[in-house]
Design an enzyme around this catalytic site. Structure first.
Site, PDB file in Angstrom:
ATOM      1  N   THR A  46       0.592  -2.089  -0.151  1.00 12.02           N
ATOM      2  CA  THR A  46      -0.046   0.116   0.210  1.00 12.02           C
ATOM      3  C   THR A  46       0.860   1.561  -0.414  1.00 12.02           C
ATOM      4  O   THR A  46       0.582   2.607  -0.288  1.00 12.02           O
ATOM      5  CB  THR A  46      -1.023   0.305   1.351  1.00 12.02           C
ATOM      6  OG1 THR A  46       0.120  -0.546   2.361  1.00 12.02           O
ATOM      7  CG2 THR A  46      -2.229  -1.371   0.882  1.00 12.02           C
ATOM      8  N   TYR A 109     -12.477  -2.364   2.881  1.00  8.28           N
ATOM      9  CA  TYR A 109     -14.162  -2.440   2.305  1.00  8.28           C
ATOM     10  C   TYR A 109     -15.141  -3.730   2.862  1.00  8.28           C
ATOM     11  O   TYR A 109     -16.033  -3.039   3.373  1.00  8.28           O
ATOM     12  CB  TYR A 109     -14.078  -1.900   1.324  1.00  8.28           C
ATOM     13  CG  TYR A 109     -15.469  -1.366   1.178  1.00  8.28           C
ATOM     14  CD1 TYR A 109     -16.143   0.086   1.408  1.00  8.28           C
ATOM     15  CD2 TYR A 109     -16.683  -1.974   0.239  1.00  8.28           C
ATOM     16  CE1 TYR A 109     -17.059   0.681   1.419  1.00  8.28           C
ATOM     17  CE2 TYR A 109     -17.802  -1.221   0.150  1.00  8.28           C
ATOM     18  CZ  TYR A 109     -17.671  -0.448   0.463  1.00  8.28           C
ATOM     19  OH  TYR A 109     -18.889  -0.130   0.095  1.00  8.28           O
ATOM     20  N   TYR A 135      -0.804  -9.524   6.985  1.00  8.95           N
ATOM     21  CA  TYR A 135      -0.909  -7.395   7.600  1.00  8.95           C
ATOM     22  C   TYR A 135      -1.641  -6.920   7.819  1.00  8.95           C
ATOM     23  O   TYR A 135      -3.069  -7.194   7.139  1.00  8.95           O
ATOM     24  CB  TYR A 135      -0.493  -6.738   5.736  1.00  8.95           C
ATOM     25  CG  TYR A 135       0.194  -5.233   6.350  1.00  8.95           C
ATOM     26  CD1 TYR A 135       0.031  -4.711   7.091  1.00  8.95           C
ATOM     27  CD2 TYR A 135      -0.207  -4.677   4.956  1.00  8.95           C
ATOM     28  CE1 TYR A 135       0.225  -3.557   7.254  1.00  8.95           C
ATOM     29  CE2 TYR A 135      -0.184  -3.195   5.282  1.00  8.95           C
ATOM     30  CZ  TYR A 135      -0.060  -2.453   6.232  1.00  8.95           C
ATOM     31  OH  TYR A 135      -0.208  -1.172   6.695  1.00  8.95           O
ATOM     32  N   ARG A 140      -7.289   1.549   7.733  1.00 10.78           N
ATOM     33  CA  ARG A 140      -7.291   1.033   6.486  1.00 10.78           C
ATOM     34  C   ARG A 140      -7.808   0.005   5.587  1.00 10.78           C
ATOM     35  O   ARG A 140      -9.134   0.670   5.340  1.00 10.78           O
ATOM     36  CB  ARG A 140      -5.693   1.056   6.428  1.00 10.78           C
ATOM     37  CG  ARG A 140      -5.032   2.390   6.270  1.00 10.78           C
ATOM     38  CD  ARG A 140      -3.438   2.201   5.339  1.00 10.78           C
ATOM     39  NE  ARG A 140      -2.901   3.343   5.200  1.00 10.78           N
ATOM     40  CZ  ARG A 140      -2.824   4.026   4.356  1.00 10.78           C
ATOM     41  NH1 ARG A 140      -3.127   3.835   3.349  1.00 10.78           N
ATOM     42  NH2 ARG A 140      -1.980   4.904   4.849  1.00 10.78           N
ATOM     43  N   LYS A 163       2.569  -8.556  10.096  1.00  9.92           N
ATOM     44  CA  LYS A 163       2.777  -7.433   9.966  1.00  9.92           C
ATOM     45  C   LYS A 163       1.669  -6.563  10.920  1.00  9.92           C
ATOM     46  O   LYS A 163       0.811  -6.289  10.133  1.00  9.92           O
ATOM     47  CB  LYS A 163       3.162  -6.806   8.604  1.00  9.92           C
ATOM     48  CG  LYS A 163       3.142  -4.410   9.023  1.00  9.92           C
ATOM     49  CD  LYS A 163       3.210  -4.610   7.954  1.00  9.92           C
ATOM     50  CE  LYS A 163       3.227  -3.191   7.903  1.00  9.92           C
ATOM     51  NZ  LYS A 163       3.098  -2.122   6.157  1.00  9.92           N
ATOM     52  N   ILE A 204       8.249  -3.071   9.855  1.00  8.77           N
ATOM     53  CA  ILE A 204       8.167  -2.863   8.463  1.00  8.77           C
ATOM     54  C   ILE A 204       7.738  -2.063   8.795  1.00  8.77           C
ATOM     55  O   ILE A 204       6.901  -1.213   8.865  1.00  8.77           O
ATOM     56  CB  ILE A 204       7.459  -4.112   7.766  1.00  8.77           C
ATOM     57  CG1 ILE A 204       7.479  -5.795   8.009  1.00  8.77           C
ATOM     58  CG2 ILE A 204       7.062  -3.479   6.301  1.00  8.77           C
ATOM     59  CD1 ILE A 204       6.748  -6.460   7.353  1.00  8.77           C
TER      60      ILE A 204
END
Length: 295
Positions: A46, A109, A135, A140, A163, A204
């Protein structure tokens, strides 16, 4: 697979027309390895603006990074999305490009249940022989990969790490109960040292574009038992960690770091819409931040 302690989520350089700048990408890979001491690079994550990269661009980035890194660091492909079948297809393509592992962001989403998250990651992991890094970034994606789901996924042989941008409490729970060999990386630059203290393997990072060498010194100082020096370096780095994400208002990653790289005489171009570059106030904030940091 040892991805090291300091992994940089690499930005994608663009030219004036908004196309991938391959010459600058080559230089950026060298810079992150040789100057900022990255052990591995995440390509087309991203931070690399994966939502606005085409599938062809992503695959070309994977091939290009593998070829240019030439074994000097590991290349991790960002192949996660909110489309399980699409993620499987891109992961298989990344494997054919020769990458060393994949980073799979939680589906955004569509807000799946914990069982949906498990089945999503399981399906992708079973479709590849590559090491998989989960992740988790609820801010987000609007969904948290819970401790229980992370630990359940950690039982899959090639799911080797996560992560995680959740609280230190969640990181601690995962670290305490994870199977041997499953590694936890912080996804929050400012939490690097605290995360190491509770047993995380590394970071990360986005700030490592700017301060990777110092971050590596901090990590090594802590691992060598020099906690006082590590804490001092953490204090020096902390304004950079916070500033890259709040300059002075919260800005989307990678807007600030791309602007900061330009100030360090390493221009990597702008960002693709719907992201926009920093405004006048944000630009001034970053300029003053870097001037203060360099003193």
């Amino acid at each position: 697979m040892d991805f090291g302690r300091l992994i940089t989520a690499m930005v994608t350089p663009f030219d004036a027309q908004g196309q991938i700048d391959w010459a600058t990408t080559e230089k950026l890979i060298d810079y992150l390895i040789d100057v900022q001491k990255s052990d591995s690079l995440v390509v087309s994550g991203t931070t690399g603006e994966s939502p606005t990269l085409t599938e062809d661009e992503k695959q070309e980035l994977f091939r290009f990074a593998v070829k240019h890194a030439a074994g000097r660091c590991k290349i991790i492909a960002g192949t996660g999305s909110n489309n399980t079948a699409g993620s499987i297809q891109l992961t298989k393509a990344a494997e054919a490009c020769g990458v060393d592992g994949v980073l799979l962001v939680a589906p955004y989403y569509n807000k799946p249940s914990q069982e949906g998250l498990y089945q999503h990651f399981k399906a992708i992991a079973e479709a590849t022989s590559l090491p998989v890094i989960l992740y988790n970034v609820e801010g987000r994606t609007a969904v948290n990969i819970s401790v229980d789901t992370t630990l359940r996924l950690a039982q899959i042989p090639n799911v080797v790490a996560t992560k995680d941008c959740a609280s230190l409490d969640q990181l601690t729970q995962i670290i305490s109960a994870a199977p041997e060999g499953f590694l936890v990386y912080s996804g929050d630059d400012s939490a690097t040292l605290p995360a190491l203290a509770v047993g995380a393997h590394g970071i990360i990072s986005v700030s490592s574009h700017i301060a990777g060498a110092k971050m590596k010194q901090m990590i090594e100082a802590y691992l060598n038992g020099d906690v006082q020096q590590a804490a001092k370096l953490h204090g020096n780095l902390h304004p950079i960690f916070r500033g890259m994400f709040a300059c002075p208002n919260p800005v989307p990653n990678p807007v600030a770091v791309k602007y900061a790289l330009g100030l360090k005489a390493f221009p990597v171009g702008g960002v693709r819409l719907p992201l926009i570059t920093v405004n006048e106030g944000e630009a001034q904030f970053i300029e003053e931040l870097l001037q203060s940091y360099s003193k």
